[in-house]
Enzyme design. Structure first.
Site, PDB file in Angstrom:
ATOM      1  N   GLN A  70      43.565  34.197  32.541  1.00 52.02           N
ATOM      2  CA  GLN A  70      43.244  35.166  31.494  1.00 52.02           C
ATOM      3  C   GLN A  70      43.269  34.488  30.129  1.00 52.02           C
ATOM      4  O   GLN A  70      44.233  33.784  29.797  1.00 52.02           O
ATOM      5  CB  GLN A  70      44.233  36.345  31.557  1.00 52.02           C
ATOM      6  CG  GLN A  70      43.862  37.516  30.664  1.00 52.02           C
ATOM      7  CD  GLN A  70      42.559  38.217  31.055  1.00 52.02           C
ATOM      8  OE1 GLN A  70      42.180  38.240  32.228  1.00 52.02           O
ATOM      9  NE2 GLN A  70      41.875  38.795  30.094  1.00 52.02           N
TER      10      GLN A  70
ATOM     11  N   ASP B  48      35.474  33.714  37.465  1.00 48.80           N
ATOM     12  CA  ASP B  48      35.115  34.010  36.078  1.00 48.80           C
ATOM     13  C   ASP B  48      33.833  33.271  35.668  1.00 48.80           C
ATOM     14  O   ASP B  48      33.289  33.534  34.598  1.00 48.80           O
ATOM     15  CB  ASP B  48      36.239  33.545  35.125  1.00 48.80           C
ATOM     16  CG  ASP B  48      37.058  34.715  34.581  1.00 48.80           C
ATOM     17  OD1 ASP B  48      36.541  35.846  34.552  1.00 48.80           O
ATOM     18  OD2 ASP B  48      38.211  34.474  34.181  1.00 48.80           O
TER      19      ASP B  48
ATOM     20  N   LYS C 238      42.572  44.932  36.089  1.00 51.28           N
ATOM     21  CA  LYS C 238      42.016  44.097  37.165  1.00 51.28           C
ATOM     22  C   LYS C 238      42.866  44.220  38.429  1.00 51.28           C
ATOM     23  O   LYS C 238      42.345  44.359  39.539  1.00 51.28           O
ATOM     24  CB  LYS C 238      41.924  42.631  36.711  1.00 51.28           C
ATOM     25  CG  LYS C 238      40.849  42.398  35.652  1.00 51.28           C
ATOM     26  CD  LYS C 238      40.908  40.982  35.050  1.00 51.28           C
ATOM     27  CE  LYS C 238      39.924  40.869  33.888  1.00 51.28           C
ATOM     28  NZ  LYS C 238      39.915  39.527  33.263  1.00 51.28           N
TER      29      LYS C 238
END
Ligand code: GUN
Length: 280
Positions: free
Chosen positions: A94, A117, A50
């Protein structure tokens, strides 16, 4: 029937090239904060991908990495600080987090407009309502993008979602429902998986069980979307047996299918969040 490969890697590269030129026109770089706790091996690889992809297209991505024993308050305080930082347009935590941290409480703290997200309850509610204001979870958004790019007609199709995680299965099913599919969710307690697979026109396998979906179950001409990234004797494989592709009309390979689209969609969400936050 000769199945068509859905090349997610190429599509992601094309999308990232477009994003790069769009971002070059902006007065400032969009900012993305990534919070990682501990040293989970898979998370470290995902986060590295990422960060690298963001930097390559002009997004200013910053990693906030914590040791395994960090406190809930420390992460919560950082999220609040990032919510108030005008240079940060998107933020992700994460997953998975270590067991002592309250994941739900932390995700709920992220400002919905920075929730790239799409895990915040407000964005999930917007998705449920079919609102265009929703920031969508990256993997389901990438799957829908691939299906639409291949001009696969979704209306009235039987879509089977295998695996009901909040990251992939649930939001993917909701998106397909909104695009006219008849959606079935299969999970760990599902008793008749082979029968369900046999009647499915579209299968999204996201259960994390190597090659669990057998080639012999697949309906001729089905569309196979494999989100699994597993290793057997060191070799990468998906949740669907590789031989199933021979019966499919379209299928995503592992690697090079859905995985790269997740990163591309996270970057696209960050760009879109920047535009909204700057009233563009
Ligand atoms: N862990 C596995 N996939 C994801 C993802 O898409 N986002 C976050 N935050 N964590 C993950």
């Amino acid at each position: 029937m000769s199945a068509q490969i859905i090349n997610g890697k190429k599509t992601a590269e094309e999308l990232e090239a477009v994003l790069k030129s769009d971002i070059a026109e902006l007065p400032s770089a969009p900012g993305l904060a990534i919070i990682q706790v501990g040293d989970d091996e898979a998370s470290t690889i995902y986060v590295r991908n990422k960060l690298k992809a963001a930097a390559a297209i002009g997004i200013n991505a910053v990693l906030h990495k914590f040791s395994e024993d960090v406190s809930q308050k420390e992460i919560a305080d950082l999220i609040i600080t990032l919510n108030n930082n005008k240079n940060i347009n998107g933020m992700i935590v994460q997953l998975p987090l270590p067991a002592h941290l309250n994941e739900e409480e932390l995700l709920d703290l992220i400002a919905p407009k920075k929730d790239v997200d799409g895990f915040h309850p407000l964005n999930i509610g917007r998705l449920q309502n079919g609102s265009s204001k929703a920031l969508l979870a990256a993997t389901p958004k990438g799957i829908l993008y691939l299906l639409e790019k291949e001009k696969i007609d979704l209306t009235g199709k039987n879509a089977l979602i295998i695996g009901c995680s909040k990251i992939v299965g649930r939001p993917a099913g909701m998106l397909l429902l909104q695009h006219g599919c008849t959606v079935t969710f299969a999970h760990i307690h599902t008793q008749n998986l082979p029968q369900l697979v046999k009647t499915a026109d579209i299968i999204i396998a996201a259960c994390g069980c190597p090659q669990m979906v057998k080639a012999e179950w697949i309906k001729e001409g089905a569309v196979l979307i494999d989100v699994g990234i597993n290793r057997i004797n060191g070799k990468l494989c998906g949740d669907i047996e590789a031989a199933a592709a021979e019966k499919a009309s379209f299928f995503t390979p592992v690697p090079g299918g859905v995985g790269p689209m997740t990163v591309a969609m996270l970057l696209q969400n960050t760009y879109e969040a920047y535009l909204k936050q700057n009233h563009k």
